[in-house]
Design a protein around this motif. Structure first.
Motif, PDB file in Angstrom:
ATOM      1  N   GLU A 150     -39.845  -6.008  86.603  1.00  0.00           N
ATOM      2  CA  GLU A 150     -39.405  -7.381  86.331  1.00  0.00           C
ATOM      3  C   GLU A 150     -40.108  -8.377  87.246  1.00  0.00           C
ATOM      4  N   ARG A 154     -42.695 -11.411  86.070  1.00  0.00           N
ATOM      5  CA  ARG A 154     -42.495 -12.836  86.383  1.00  0.00           C
ATOM      6  C   ARG A 154     -43.720 -13.431  87.078  1.00  0.00           C
ATOM      7  N   PHE A 188     -42.970  -8.394  80.028  1.00  0.00           N
ATOM      8  CA  PHE A 188     -42.204  -7.251  80.525  1.00  0.00           C
ATOM      9  C   PHE A 188     -42.589  -5.978  79.760  1.00  0.00           C
TER      10      PHE A 188
END
Length: 259
Positions: A150, A154, A188
């Motif tokens: 994750e 990002r 992702f």
């Protein structure tokens, strides 16, 4: 913050002029959704207006729903487009993973053009930010003992967003920002399913470097080509994995019939 000390349009009152200038700064991404605006004193100095004109200009923006003001907390830029779970369409997209490939196609259309524009229009400040986001992403990928999928997703998304912001096309930037949750889901997916494999990981890292270098060097055609190639190759690799999983599932079902 860029100077906003510009002449009034014919028939325009000063508070309306202030509101218009602030709207332009919001559209240009200088002030972003959720960001706290500078103090009244700072705004008055940079806009070259009186506090009374500024306050009336802010009132105009509040009436349009462009900013939110809380007593004692100042004014923040409002959420300009539905995000997260506010839109039923977002629910539909999230609940049907097959739309991932449709999303990658849309990303190619938008990000290919934003890469071209970023290389053509990007300022020195834009290039600094793009390089900063690129290094944050690569430094984490190289130094982390165990990749947090994750977090890397990002950082990856932040790099691509910095490129889009350098396009200086407010409609393009706000369109991409409104799709943040969906875009993150596609990033992702690529990190989760591809980054642990040596060959795809090397490919993704190389393409990110090529995209960064092309944009900061102002090579517009190269930047667009790399952006399109990046998303096309990720889409194809994910399709290959999807197809392989379906073949394994069919084989497993056939095997069950013989037991």
């Amino acid at each position: 913050m860029p100077s906003a000390n510009q002449a009034l349009s014919p028939g325009q009152r000063m508070p309306e002029h202030v509101a218009t200038r602030l709207e332009r700064l919001i559209l240009d991404g200088v002030f972003r959704p959720g960001q706290l605006l500078p103090s009244e004193r700072r705004l008055c100095e940079r806009l070259g207006v009186s506090r009374a004109s500024l306050r009336e200009g802010l009132r105009i923006l509040r009436s349009k729903g462009i900013i939110d003001t809380r007593q004692g907390h100042g004014s923040t830029v409002a959420t300009l487009l539905p995000v997260g779970n506010q839109s039923p369409l977002m629910h539909l997209f999230k609940d049907h993973p097959r739309t991932l490939f449709d999303l990658l196609e849309v990303r190619a259309l938008l990000e290919g053009e934003s890469a071209w524009l970023a290389a053509s229009r990007g300022t020195s400040a834009d290039r600094v930010l793009i390089t900063r986001r690129y290094r944050e992403m690569t430094d984490y990928a190289q130094s982390a003992e165990e990749i947090d999928v994750e977090r890397l997703a990002r950082l990856d998304h932040a790099f691509h967003l910095a490129v889009s912001q350098a396009s200086h096309n407010p409609v393009l930037v706000h369109t991409l920002q409104s799709l943040t949750d969906l875009l993150l889901s596609s990033v992702f997916a690529s990190v989760k399913h591809l980054y642990h494999l040596p060959a795809p990981r090397a490919m993704i890292n190389h393409q990110h470097q090529q995209l960064h270098d092309a944009v900061v060097r102002g090579e517009a055609e190269q930047a667009k080509r790399v952006a399109l190639e990046h998303l096309s190759s990720i889409s194809q690799l994910l399709r290959d994995i999807d197809d392989e999983n379906e073949r394994l599932e069919r084989s497993s079902m056939r095997l069950e019939e013989w037991r």
